[in-house]
Design a protein around this motif. Structure first.
Motif, short mmCIF file in Angstrom:
data_model
loop_
_atom_site.label_atom_id
_atom_site.label_comp_id
_atom_site.label_asym_id
_atom_site.label_seq_id
_atom_site.Cartn_x
_atom_site.Cartn_y
_atom_site.Cartn_z
N GLY A 577 -0.71 -13.58 -31.91
CA GLY A 577 0.15 -13.13 -30.82
C GLY A 577 -0.21 -11.78 -30.24
O GLY A 577 0.50 -11.30 -29.34
N VAL A 578 -1.28 -11.13 -30.73
CA VAL A 578 -1.69 -9.82 -30.21
C VAL A 578 -3.21 -9.79 -30.10
O VAL A 578 -3.90 -10.57 -30.77
N PRO A 579 -3.76 -8.89 -29.27
CA PRO A 579 -5.23 -8.70 -29.30
C PRO A 579 -5.67 -8.28 -30.70
O PRO A 579 -5.02 -7.44 -31.34
N HIS A 580 -6.74 -8.83 -31.18
CA HIS A 580 -7.17 -8.51 -32.53
C HIS A 580 -8.67 -8.73 -32.70
O HIS A 580 -9.29 -9.46 -31.94
N ARG A 581 -9.21 -8.10 -33.72
CA ARG A 581 -10.57 -8.32 -34.17
C ARG A 581 -10.53 -8.47 -35.68
O ARG A 581 -9.82 -7.72 -36.36
N ILE A 582 -11.28 -9.42 -36.20
CA ILE A 582 -11.33 -9.66 -37.65
C ILE A 582 -12.75 -9.37 -38.12
O ILE A 582 -13.71 -9.95 -37.62
N VAL A 583 -12.87 -8.44 -39.05
CA VAL A 583 -14.17 -8.04 -39.58
C VAL A 583 -14.29 -8.61 -40.99
O VAL A 583 -13.45 -8.35 -41.86
#
Length: 635
Positions: A577-583
């Motif tokens: 539901g939000v802008p995100h980045r997964i590392v």
């Protein structure tokens, strides 16, 4: 009245209150025999019960009990499960011999290593065996009633040619074996052939593992037992997979009426409780009746002020890795208040697509709730391997065909509960946390504004060590970002990360507010709401940040090459539901982590995530954020 069965209840680890609840669930007119372990402080509450002292019984003793009780079948409730024994195989169902049935207390398990569990006899759970076959399956000597149902009994039964069928009717009322339909008998014979083939494979597997056992000086007897346990574990997984399709027709999910009383049992972690709000957002506008929530005490701040919940029961809940003795003790301490809380509830919903570590199904059964909604999936190994017996306790099962995000699971559950009639509250699934002005005012005074600096929240800690990015790497990434973007950091987490937070705060100096262990969940959520960005581990704080609409950089321990079905997979439990980045680490730290990181207490695969990757992900999100004087920019 014709009695189709009698009950034999072994009283050992089961506490008196659990026993009394079980006895109240057994219909009137059904004869009951209590097999009491010497010294157990049980006061017999029911005049129909007779008591036999001792904790062992043999095949002849079981046959004698069936004759004395004048019943064609026995329903046996042991410490670890429930089984039924026909006194003799009726002519009409000669082909039916081994049947999986509803458990009462478990099979529970605890992980010692990634490839082995410490109680392998709990893997498969209970079976139905004809009394006449018991000497073949368990031998002639008396054995403890809570041990003889396991791999070895199943294998001997299969080797003796006894087929399998699923005659579970749900609840404690079981049909007599003579009432098995032709379709049940046919499915039993079909499954029997599969199991006979698996039994032959098991012997081959056991010898293969023994041949490969390392010569590391371990006692040969222990090494052999360990190797055979591992082989039997694999057999059990395959047995469970072979039996999984035999779900009784009455377990297909049916819609509920949009009024009445509904109980939700959500006894797991902070993050899971936040994800539950995606279900409540759709449930409350559709359901006009009373919603009760039973949850863990640690999420008190999040659930007690949620306007969509009418009544709340909070109970202390330990981490899910419970040994059977600890689980029964917890159930003993919890069951009375749980049953009282669920009194009058028309249906329970257990929104958990994971093994039932917390015994939610057991609580619903013991409380006598008539409808019990739950989730399962054929594509998730933990459910296939360990949760089949728990699934048998549900009356309405929603099957999730493939790994997907938890909010998608909640959507599928809502469609099943409502019959597709629920109207989504928004076009995009998301979670939320209800904060008030007092919460927000506290956040403002807790983190005083500094002109020109933007607040970033650093989430420290996680439920397991493998999810915790090392402190030195956190410091490196935070220093780099602070130097480039003039940031302030709020360090958030529980008292368990106080030492890590102090080290990071010392390294960052005046740019850090060390709040670890100082704020409750609502105040932490209010601080998160003021941040421009969240950076941190896969944890409850990460889900809280997304729920208050803050962009997220998640640092995940789950390798890019590992499957999406794992409990650490961002595909299932990432930010939503939000802008995100997964590392994520590009590769596992070692081959044992090919399916997912196996470390529990220490950072392992997650070490492969570099500070440079986290900085790049954070800068991407910071560049897309529009500052707001009231929410993001401190000036």
């Amino acid at each position: 009245m014709t009695r189709s069965y009698g009950v034999v209840l072994r009283v050992g680890r089961l506490g008196p209150r659990v026993v009394h609840h079980l006895l109240r669930r057994i219909p009137a007119g059904v004869p009951v025999t209590l097999l009491r372990v010497p010294g157990h402080p049980l006061v017999v509450p029911d005049g129909r019960c007779r008591v036999l002292e001792g904790d062992t019984i043999d095949a002849a003793g079981l046959a004698a009990l069936a004759r004395d009780m004048a019943v064609p079948a026995l329903l046996l409730c042991g410490d670890d499960g429930l089984i039924a024994l026909p006194a003799a195989l009726p002519t009409a169902s000669t082909g039916v011999g081994v049947v999986r049935l509803l458990p009462v207390i478990g099979p529970l398990y605890r992980l010692d290593r990634a490839d082995r569990l410490d109680r392998p006899e709990h893997y498969f759970g209970p079976v139905l065996l004809p009394v006449g076959a018991l000497p073949t399956c368990i031998g002639g000597a008396p054995v403890p009633l809570d041990r003889w149902i396991g791999h070895h009994a199943v294998l001997r039964a299969v080797a003796a040619g006894l087929p399998v069928a699923n005659l579970t009717a749900g609840g404690l009322v079981l049909p007599s074996l003579a009432q098995a339909s032709g379709a049940d008998q046919h499915r039993g014979r079909m499954a029997a052939r599969d199991l006979l083939a698996l039994a032959g494979d098991a012997q081959t597997d056991a010898f293969a593992v023994l041949d490969k056992a390392p010569d590391d000086g371990e006692d040969p007897t222990r090494a052999a037992k360990r190797a055979i346990d591992a082989a039997l574990s694999r057999l059990t997984n395959r047995l469970a997979a072979a039996l999984a399709p035999f779900i009784p027709p009455d377990q297909r999910a049916r819609p509920l009426p949009p009024q009445g009383r509904l109980g939700i049992l959500k006894l797991d972690s902070i993050g899971d409780s936040v994800l539950l709000t995606s279900f409540l957002r759709t449930l409350r506008p559709w359901f006009s009746g009373e919603i009760r929530l039973m949850a863990g005490a640690r999420v008190r701040d999040l659930v007690t002020r949620d306007p969509r919940i009418d009544r709340t029961l909070l109970v202390p809940v330990r981490l899910p890795w419970l040994a059977p003795d600890e689980a029964t003790a917890w159930l003993e301490a919890t069951i009375d208040q749980a049953v009282a809380f669920l009194q009058g509830v028309d249906a329970t919903i257990i929104p958990r697509l994971m093994p039932d570590y917390y015994l939610a199904n057991h609580i619903a059964v013991l409380a006598g709730v008539p409808r019990r909604y739950g989730l399962t999936s054929p594509r998730m190994p933990d459910l296939t391997r360990f949760n089949a017996a728990f699934t048998a306790m549900m009356t309405d099962v929603v099957t999730i065909p493939a790994p997907c995000h938890e909010v998608e699971v909640m959507g599928a559950l809502m469609r099943a509960v409502s019959g597709g009639g629920a109207i989504p509250t928004s076009s995009e699934p998301r979670c939320d946390i209800h904060l008030d002005e007092i919460d927000r005012a506290t956040a403002w005074t807790t983190v005083p504004p500094v002109a020109g600096r933007t607040l970033v929240a650093l989430g420290l800690g996680a439920s397991t060590g493998r999810r915790r990015w090392p402190v030195d790497q956190v410091v490196t990434a935070a220093r780099t970002l602070a130097g480039r973007h003039n940031l302030m950091f709020a360090l958030l987490g529980g008292t368990d990360v106080a030492g890590d937070a102090a080290a990071i705060a010392q390294a960052l100096g005046s740019r850090a507010h060390n709040l670890a262990g100082r704020l409750d969940l609502r105040k932490s959520a209010a601080v998160l709401e003021r941040a421009a960005l969240y950076i941190g581990n896969d944890s409850g704080l990460m889900h809280m940040a997304a729920a208050v609409a803050v962009p997220v950089v998640e640092i995940s321990c789950h390798p890019l090459t590992a499957p999406d079905s794992h409990e650490n997979a961002p595909r299932r439990f990432g930010p939503v539901g939000v802008p995100h980045r997964i590392v994520r680490p590009a590769t596992p730290a070692d081959p044992a982590c090919a399916q997912g990181c196996v470390s529990r207490h220490t950072a392992h695969c997650i070490i492969g995530v570099s500070p440079a990757e986290v900085v790049a992900a954070a800068e991407t999100l910071l560049a897309s954020i529009t500052p707001s004087a009231s929410l993001v920019e401190y000036s």
